[in-house]
Scaffold this active site. Structure first.
Site, PDB file in Angstrom:
ATOM      1  N   LYS A  76       0.892  -1.220   0.207  1.00 21.50           N
ATOM      2  CA  LYS A  76      -0.140  -0.020   0.107  1.00 21.50           C
ATOM      3  C   LYS A  76       0.885   1.227  -0.070  1.00 21.50           C
ATOM      4  O   LYS A  76       1.931   1.360   0.776  1.00 21.50           O
ATOM      5  CB  LYS A  76      -0.844   0.090   1.254  1.00 21.50           C
ATOM      6  CG  LYS A  76      -2.062   1.029   1.162  1.00 21.50           C
ATOM      7  CD  LYS A  76      -2.944   0.908   2.634  1.00 21.50           C
ATOM      8  CE  LYS A  76      -3.853   2.134   2.578  1.00 21.50           C
ATOM      9  NZ  LYS A  76      -4.736   1.944   3.752  1.00 21.50           N
ATOM     10  N   SER A 151      -9.726   1.759   2.742  1.00 23.25           N
ATOM     11  CA  SER A 151      -8.937   2.688   1.993  1.00 23.25           C
ATOM     12  C   SER A 151      -7.951   1.988   1.329  1.00 23.25           C
ATOM     13  O   SER A 151      -7.076   2.430   0.045  1.00 23.25           O
ATOM     14  CB  SER A 151      -8.054   3.843   2.919  1.00 23.25           C
ATOM     15  OG  SER A 151      -7.370   3.119   3.814  1.00 23.25           O
ATOM     16  N   SER A 175     -10.088  -0.464   6.966  1.00 23.57           N
ATOM     17  CA  SER A 175      -9.463  -0.420   5.526  1.00 23.57           C
ATOM     18  C   SER A 175      -8.779  -1.466   5.225  1.00 23.57           C
ATOM     19  O   SER A 175      -8.475  -1.532   3.925  1.00 23.57           O
ATOM     20  CB  SER A 175      -8.493   0.848   5.730  1.00 23.57           C
ATOM     21  OG  SER A 175      -9.167   2.006   5.965  1.00 23.57           O
TER      22      SER A 175
END
Length: 485
Positions: A76, A151, A175
């Protein structure tokens, strides 16, 4: 290489035996990512050094004792790296390159993993759909018109699409678990403190936790093995011993007591999701566990408390992005105040600015007692609710999300509607507990995720229960026909 047909243990054996090299594997992986990225938009950066790094791993020899040696994985884009830019999907950091690696990145490098790229996300991890990214909009591989969740939507989508076997995300209020649910993969949010946060760009420091996405529960356990442990750089990382999460994963659930909170299957949860969770409960009873309904009465206040507390922490953490030291600086500034105001106004997206304002207001002299202090009290009540249930039960079973993946643009204009998406995952972060989402069904061709919540530092029990369910069902074997129904 078809990642849908393999797992970490099988692939590791092929690398050790010389049936495939890390270089070949990495080339094939990057080729698939590049072929699909215009469609899925899971990646913001592809690592142009990855193939050379794979060659070096091959030259040194695949480490037979490290299951990640020579395996391509994704990160990420809020985990800082030296060899790739780290953007946090924000204009503020669009061209930022770190001078050091995050601790989890160092640990994976030590294990021999190859980083193929950095994945898209909601800006500064603030969002539930990956639509808040300033740089791209990621699509769900199951239906390209729908969101992958957020997210960590890019990290979930790339595993779901079969581009990599594993990736890392971060979870502040759901997330990892919510996008895992939307994309039909396994996502683990470890206990707060189990994994170092050093090098993770901070959103809410008392909530954030790094965790893995994988296609299977056992692969997820292997990934958590690699990234867990105390870190002197992070005062909140735990000194508790890290067990081998994959060892004994097949012990089954006979004798386990599982709680099913009535608040998590009430109004607002899609009927198909309720049915899937009740079917999962029946499956666990069939496998020898006991499932009973319980109450977690204060979880209904979780969303409200979370957005006060997490936004307050965000307003403090994001003060450093001021246009002075690094990151975006507005070109039209005529004085110091212009530098601050214009750089932050133009560098941050709407959702980030919204949360900064909520947090700054909550921490202000006239609002601290009325909002922040009350939210902290609610957090304590939620922790106490979980502790009470865990006196009598080993695990808690819930849906991961109230709905399946929604269409891109469907909720982006309504912040409150978007915030409610995290209603079933937020309580876990408020209490600092481990939670994992895994596939539990489908509705109109879109995956349904179920959430297993455990006692602090008892991820092993979650993995055992998740593995037992996975092996007795075939939901994890279903794969998307890219963009198909």
């Amino acid at each position: 290489m078809n990642y849908f047909d393999t797992d970490l243990e099988t692939l590791h054996a092929k690398l050790v035996n010389g049936e495939i090299t890390s270089e070949e594997l990495t080339k094939q992986t990057i080729a698939k990512i590049e072929a699909e990225n215009d469609t899925i938009e899971a990646y913001l950066t592809i690592n142009d050094q990855a193939i050379e790094q794979a060659k070096a791993i091959d030259a040194a020899g695949i480490n037979p004792d490290s299951i990640l040696s020579g395996i391509p994985i994704a990160l990420k884009d809020n985990l800082v790296t030296k060899e790739m830019r780290t953007t946090a999907a924000s204009k503020m950091l669009e061209n930022f390159t770190s001078l050091f690696d995050a601790t989890v990145v160092e640990k994976l490098k030590t294990a021999g993993a190859i980083f193929v790229g950095k994945t898209n996300m909601d800006e500064f991890a603030m969002g539930s759909s990956t639509e808040n990214s300033a740089l791209a909009t990621t699509h769900n591989p199951w239906n390209l018109d729908t969101v992958p969740g957020g997210s960590s939507g890019g990290s979930a989508a790339t595993v779901s699409a079969g581009e990599v076997l594993a990736s890392l995300g971060s979870d502040t209020g759901g997330s990892i678990r919510q996008p895992a649910s939307f994309t039909g993969v396994v996502g683990m949010k470890p206990t707060y403190g189990r994994v170092s946060r050093w090098g993770l760009i901070a959103f809410g420091s008392s909530f954030d936790q790094v965790g893995p996405f994988t296609r299977t529960v056992k692969d997820n356990a292997h990934m958590l093995n690699a990234i867990s442990g105390h870190d002197d750089h992070d005062a909140t990382s735990s000194t508790k011993e890290v067990p081998d999460f994959a060892a004994g994963i097949d012990k089954g659930v006979k004798g386990l007591k599982i709680a099913l909170p009535k608040e998590f299957i009430g109004d607002g949860v899609q009927p198909e999701i309720k049915a899937a969770i009740k079917n999962a409960a029946a499956k666990y009873e069939e496998l020898g566990a006991t499932v009973e309904e319980v109450s977690l009465p204060n979880t209904k206040y979780g969303v409200m408390a979370y957005y006060v507390l997490a936004s307050s922490e965000a307003s403090s953490n994001l003060e450093r992005f001021d246009g002075i030291r690094y990151g975006f600086r507005a070109a039209d500034a005529k004085n110091l105040e212009d530098v601050y105001v214009n750089s932050r106004s133009l560098g941050f997206g709407d959702e980030v600015k919204r949360r900064i304002m909520i947090g700054t207001f909550s921490l202000s002299a006239g609002s601290f007692d009325k909002y922040f202090k009350q939210a902290a009290k609610v957090r304590t009540k939620i922790i106490n609710d979980f502790q009470k249930v865990f006196q009598d039960y080993d695990l808690i079973l819930t849906p991961t999300a109230t709905s399946t993946a929604f269409k891109i643009g469907e909720e982006s204009s309504d912040p409150m509607e978007m915030y409610i998406n995290d209603a079933l995952t937020i309580p876990v972060n408020l209490a600092g507990l481990p939670g994992m989402s895994l596939p539990a069904g489908f509705s109109d061709g879109l995956p349904i995720g179920m959430q297993l919540i455990g006692r602090p530092f008892e991820e092993q029990t979650i993995y055992q229960a998740g593995y037992a369910f996975e092996q007795s069902t075939d939901f994890h074997k279903q794969t998307p026909t890219l963009g198909g129904k």
